[in-house]
Design a protein around this motif. Structure first.
Motif, PDB file in Angstrom:
ATOM      1  N   ASN A 105       9.012  26.038 -13.639  1.00  0.00           N
ATOM      2  CA  ASN A 105       8.433  27.389 -14.002  1.00  0.00           C
ATOM      3  C   ASN A 105       9.340  27.923 -15.043  1.00  0.00           C
ATOM      4  OD1 ASN A 105       6.925  29.490 -14.460  1.00  0.00           O
ATOM      5  ND2 ASN A 105       7.106  30.442 -12.557  1.00  0.00           N
ATOM      6  N   GLY A 106       9.821  27.308 -16.132  1.00  0.00           N
ATOM      7  CA  GLY A 106      10.737  28.024 -17.162  1.00  0.00           C
ATOM      8  C   GLY A 106       9.815  28.614 -18.069  1.00  0.00           C
ATOM      9  N   GLY A 107      10.060  29.859 -18.450  1.00  0.00           N
ATOM     10  CA  GLY A 107       9.214  30.409 -19.451  1.00  0.00           C
ATOM     11  C   GLY A 107       9.734  31.709 -19.886  1.00  0.00           C
ATOM     12  N   THR A 108       9.333  32.268 -21.013  1.00  0.00           N
ATOM     13  CA  THR A 108       9.657  33.374 -21.756  1.00  0.00           C
ATOM     14  C   THR A 108       9.068  34.457 -21.159  1.00  0.00           C
ATOM     15  OG1 THR A 108       8.139  33.204 -23.621  1.00  0.00           O
ATOM     16  CG2 THR A 108      10.477  32.192 -23.861  1.00  0.00           C
ATOM     17  N   ILE A 109       9.611  35.490 -21.062  1.00  0.00           N
ATOM     18  CA  ILE A 109       8.940  36.933 -20.784  1.00  0.00           C
ATOM     19  C   ILE A 109       8.573  37.612 -21.652  1.00  0.00           C
ATOM     20  CG2 ILE A 109       9.172  39.039 -19.291  1.00  0.00           C
ATOM     21  CD1 ILE A 109       9.240  36.356 -17.613  1.00  0.00           C
ATOM     22  N   LEU A 110       9.545  38.018 -22.969  1.00  0.00           N
ATOM     23  CA  LEU A 110       9.132  38.378 -24.145  1.00  0.00           C
ATOM     24  C   LEU A 110      10.117  37.758 -25.035  1.00  0.00           C
ATOM     25  CD1 LEU A 110       8.357  41.812 -25.270  1.00  0.00           C
ATOM     26  CD2 LEU A 110      10.020  40.938 -26.351  1.00  0.00           C
ATOM     27  N   ARG A 111       9.579  37.424 -26.395  1.00  0.00           N
ATOM     28  CA  ARG A 111      10.550  36.830 -27.523  1.00  0.00           C
ATOM     29  C   ARG A 111      10.121  37.030 -28.743  1.00  0.00           C
ATOM     30  NH1 ARG A 111      10.248  30.561 -28.788  1.00  0.00           N
ATOM     31  NH2 ARG A 111       7.998  30.259 -28.607  1.00  0.00           N
ATOM     32  N   ARG A 112      10.899  37.339 -29.707  1.00  0.00           N
ATOM     33  CA  ARG A 112      10.576  37.503 -31.197  1.00  0.00           C
ATOM     34  C   ARG A 112      11.295  36.502 -31.652  1.00  0.00           C
ATOM     35  NH1 ARG A 112      12.650  40.147 -35.924  1.00  0.00           N
ATOM     36  NH2 ARG A 112      10.480  40.297 -37.599  1.00  0.00           N
ATOM     37  N   VAL A 113      10.137  35.425 -32.584  1.00  0.00           N
ATOM     38  CA  VAL A 113      10.510  34.464 -33.079  1.00  0.00           C
ATOM     39  C   VAL A 113      10.468  34.815 -34.618  1.00  0.00           C
ATOM     40  CG1 VAL A 113       9.771  32.130 -34.106  1.00  0.00           C
ATOM     41  CG2 VAL A 113       9.954  32.697 -31.391  1.00  0.00           C
ATOM     42  N   VAL A 114      11.672  34.113 -35.375  1.00  0.00           N
ATOM     43  CA  VAL A 114      11.662  34.597 -36.661  1.00  0.00           C
ATOM     44  C   VAL A 114      11.775  33.472 -37.660  1.00  0.00           C
ATOM     45  CG1 VAL A 114      13.030  36.839 -36.485  1.00  0.00           C
ATOM     46  CG2 VAL A 114      14.263  34.858 -36.756  1.00  0.00           C
ATOM     47  N   GLN A 115      11.975  32.289 -37.196  1.00  0.00           N
ATOM     48  CA  GLN A 115      12.022  31.037 -37.946  1.00  0.00           C
ATOM     49  C   GLN A 115      11.871  29.725 -36.906  1.00  0.00           C
ATOM     50  OE1 GLN A 115      15.500  30.626 -40.674  1.00  0.00           O
ATOM     51  NE2 GLN A 115      15.155  28.597 -40.842  1.00  0.00           N
ATOM     52  N   ASN A 116      10.897  28.802 -37.758  1.00  0.00           N
ATOM     53  CA  ASN A 116      10.971  27.285 -36.900  1.00  0.00           C
ATOM     54  C   ASN A 116      12.205  26.661 -37.410  1.00  0.00           C
ATOM     55  OD1 ASN A 116       8.469  28.294 -35.771  1.00  0.00           O
ATOM     56  ND2 ASN A 116       7.402  27.152 -37.406  1.00  0.00           N
ATOM     57  N   LEU A 117      12.779  26.001 -36.282  1.00  0.00           N
ATOM     58  CA  LEU A 117      13.979  25.186 -36.588  1.00  0.00           C
ATOM     59  C   LEU A 117      13.668  23.727 -36.254  1.00  0.00           C
ATOM     60  CD1 LEU A 117      16.723  27.345 -34.827  1.00  0.00           C
ATOM     61  CD2 LEU A 117      15.905  27.398 -37.424  1.00  0.00           C
ATOM     62  N   ALA A 118      14.451  22.814 -36.528  1.00  0.00           N
ATOM     63  CA  ALA A 118      14.406  21.549 -36.587  1.00  0.00           C
ATOM     64  C   ALA A 118      14.107  20.981 -35.222  1.00  0.00           C
ATOM     65  CB  ALA A 118      15.518  20.577 -37.046  1.00  0.00           C
ATOM     66  N   GLY A 119      13.318  20.066 -34.750  1.00  0.00           N
ATOM     67  CA  GLY A 119      13.178  19.417 -33.224  1.00  0.00           C
ATOM     68  C   GLY A 119      12.135  20.588 -32.311  1.00  0.00           C
ATOM     69  N   GLY A 120      11.867  21.389 -32.863  1.00  0.00           N
ATOM     70  CA  GLY A 120      10.693  22.376 -32.281  1.00  0.00           C
ATOM     71  C   GLY A 120      11.327  23.789 -31.702  1.00  0.00           C
ATOM     72  N   SER A 121      12.494  23.605 -32.044  1.00  0.00           N
ATOM     73  CA  SER A 121      13.159  25.139 -31.530  1.00  0.00           C
ATOM     74  C   SER A 121      12.866  26.268 -32.579  1.00  0.00           C
ATOM     75  CB  SER A 121      14.738  24.923 -31.296  1.00  0.00           C
ATOM     76  OG  SER A 121      15.138  24.436 -32.336  1.00  0.00           O
ATOM     77  N   ASN A 122      13.535  27.481 -32.114  1.00  0.00           N
ATOM     78  CA  ASN A 122      13.134  28.725 -32.879  1.00  0.00           C
ATOM     79  C   ASN A 122      14.531  29.523 -33.093  1.00  0.00           C
ATOM     80  OD1 ASN A 122      10.573  28.244 -31.050  1.00  0.00           O
ATOM     81  ND2 ASN A 122      10.028  28.260 -33.334  1.00  0.00           N
ATOM     82  N   ALA A 123      14.406  30.134 -34.199  1.00  0.00           N
ATOM     83  CA  ALA A 123      15.357  31.168 -34.375  1.00  0.00           C
ATOM     84  C   ALA A 123      14.887  32.491 -33.679  1.00  0.00           C
ATOM     85  CB  ALA A 123      15.750  31.528 -35.776  1.00  0.00           C
ATOM     86  N   MET A 124      15.421  33.363 -33.137  1.00  0.00           N
ATOM     87  CA  MET A 124      14.968  34.510 -32.087  1.00  0.00           C
ATOM     88  C   MET A 124      15.707  35.582 -32.493  1.00  0.00           C
ATOM     89  SD  MET A 124      13.323  32.642 -28.683  1.00  0.00           S
ATOM     90  CE  MET A 124      14.891  31.595 -28.348  1.00  0.00           C
ATOM     91  N   ASN A 125      15.159  36.731 -32.668  1.00  0.00           N
ATOM     92  CA  ASN A 125      15.658  38.034 -32.660  1.00  0.00           C
ATOM     93  C   ASN A 125      16.120  38.506 -31.417  1.00  0.00           C
ATOM     94  OD1 ASN A 125      14.578  41.180 -34.337  1.00  0.00           O
ATOM     95  ND2 ASN A 125      16.677  40.547 -33.412  1.00  0.00           N
ATOM     96  N   TYR A 126      15.350  38.172 -30.386  1.00  0.00           N
ATOM     97  CA  TYR A 126      15.656  38.607 -28.888  1.00  0.00           C
ATOM     98  C   TYR A 126      14.545  37.708 -28.087  1.00  0.00           C
ATOM     99  CZ  TYR A 126      12.015  41.960 -30.600  1.00  0.00           C
ATOM    100  OH  TYR A 126      11.042  42.489 -31.004  1.00  0.00           O
ATOM    101  N   VAL A 127      15.327  37.369 -26.831  1.00  0.00           N
ATOM    102  CA  VAL A 127      14.647  36.687 -25.740  1.00  0.00           C
ATOM    103  C   VAL A 127      14.880  37.126 -24.555  1.00  0.00           C
ATOM    104  CG1 VAL A 127      16.020  34.960 -25.868  1.00  0.00           C
ATOM    105  CG2 VAL A 127      13.619  34.426 -25.002  1.00  0.00           C
ATOM    106  N   LEU A 128      13.917  37.318 -23.697  1.00  0.00           N
ATOM    107  CA  LEU A 128      14.299  37.361 -22.182  1.00  0.00           C
ATOM    108  C   LEU A 128      13.219  36.472 -21.493  1.00  0.00           C
ATOM    109  CD1 LEU A 128      15.485  38.895 -19.604  1.00  0.00           C
ATOM    110  CD2 LEU A 128      13.442  40.447 -19.704  1.00  0.00           C
ATOM    111  N   GLY A 129      13.956  35.386 -20.498  1.00  0.00           N
ATOM    112  CA  GLY A 129      13.038  34.710 -19.667  1.00  0.00           C
ATOM    113  C   GLY A 129      13.556  34.178 -18.633  1.00  0.00           C
ATOM    114  N   VAL A 130      13.176  33.254 -17.880  1.00  0.00           N
ATOM    115  CA  VAL A 130      13.429  32.599 -16.771  1.00  0.00           C
ATOM    116  C   VAL A 130      13.495  30.953 -16.908  1.00  0.00           C
ATOM    117  CG1 VAL A 130      12.466  34.364 -15.548  1.00  0.00           C
ATOM    118  CG2 VAL A 130      11.166  32.313 -15.717  1.00  0.00           C
TER     119      VAL A 130
END
Length: 276
Positions: A105-130
């Protein structure tokens, strides 16, 4: 203008367009919609609210505590419409969470993505998750630069079936990122001098709540300032005034959905939709 548009000997003011038992003139005086059976989407018809002396145009009257229930799938989330005010160099994220399971159960509570990165990751302005951490879950928060550099801190322990208040704040002036569980600091650093990215160079840009998270989420708040430890502790698990000018978003998830056809479903009364 004709006072009786359909010439049926009943004035427009005394017509009941949506058939909810409240005539148009009364709907107008109550600031409720004559074309929606449940104007404030709280699960009670305008007629029921009129009879109970509650406000049919206010979803928090009467107050009924609810939350969103997410299944844990990558596609099971809430997407928040774009807004310029979501671009933040100082921020605080808060939410009440109640995970249903720990394993996987790893997931984000809230995040803002600003760009897609290689390998399926993202640049993020902010994120809170577990994320899983042995027999429990732990919280994490921070941001990710367009070059893939991660500015993330982790801490705390959350158990399945238990409510916890999570919060994270970033202060650009002091380069301080802090993480809280139930109002108590569990991780902090003052070494993140590179500010969070507010723009990207292409790909997806979005704000989402609950991606990959299985459980309940409530009282999601996004602030345009770094809230102090005292402010976070004082308001942990509480509602706040939605009129605070520093609030960017505040999702209480207390609106309701129609589960019966006390009034027949139709054009003005739709099950589990916007007009219920």
């Amino acid at each position: 203008r004709d006072a009786d548009t359909d010439s049926d000997s009943t004035s427009d003011a005394q017509e009941d367009l949506d058939g909810d038992g409240v005539v148009n003139a009364t709907e107008q005086s109550l600031n409720s919609r004559p074309d929606i059976v449940d104007t404030d989407d709280d699960g009670r018809t305008d007629s029921q609210e009129l009879g109970a002396s509650t406000n049919p145009a206010a979803p928090s009257d009467p107050i009924t505590s609810r939350s969103i229930d997410l299944g844990g799938a990558a596609t099971d989330y809430i997407e928040v419409p774009h807004a310029f005010r979501q671009r933040l160099t100082d921020w605080t994220i808060e939410a009440m969470v109640n995970p249903t399971v720990v394993a996987g159960n790893g997931g984000t509570i809230l995040r803002r993505v600003v760009q897609n990165l290689a390998g399926g990751s993202n640049a993020m302005n902010y994120v809170l998750g577990v994320e899983p951490n042995g027999a429990t879950l732990r919280a994490y928060a921070g941001y990710v630069q367009p070059d893939g550099s991660q500015f993330i801190i982790r801490g705390g322990a959350l158990s399945a079936g238990a409510c916890s208040h999570l919060a994270a704040s970033y202060n650009n002036l002091t380069a301080t990122l802090s993480l809280y569980v139930d109002g108590v600091p569990v991780a902090t650093t003052n070494t993140f001098f590179l500010a969070p990215p507010v723009n990207g160079k292409g790909g997806s840009t979005f704000v989402r709540i609950g991606e990959d998270f299985a459980g309940l989420i409530d009282e999601v708040r996004l602030w345009g300032v770094a809230r102090t430890a005292t402010q976070i502790a004082t308001n942990s698990g509480k509602t706040v005034a939605s009129t605070d000018t520093n609030l960017v978003h505040y999702f209480r998830f207390d609106d309701g959905q129609a589960t019966n056809d006390l009034i027949a479903f139709g054009e003005f009364h739709q099950p589990k939709g916007a007009q219920d």
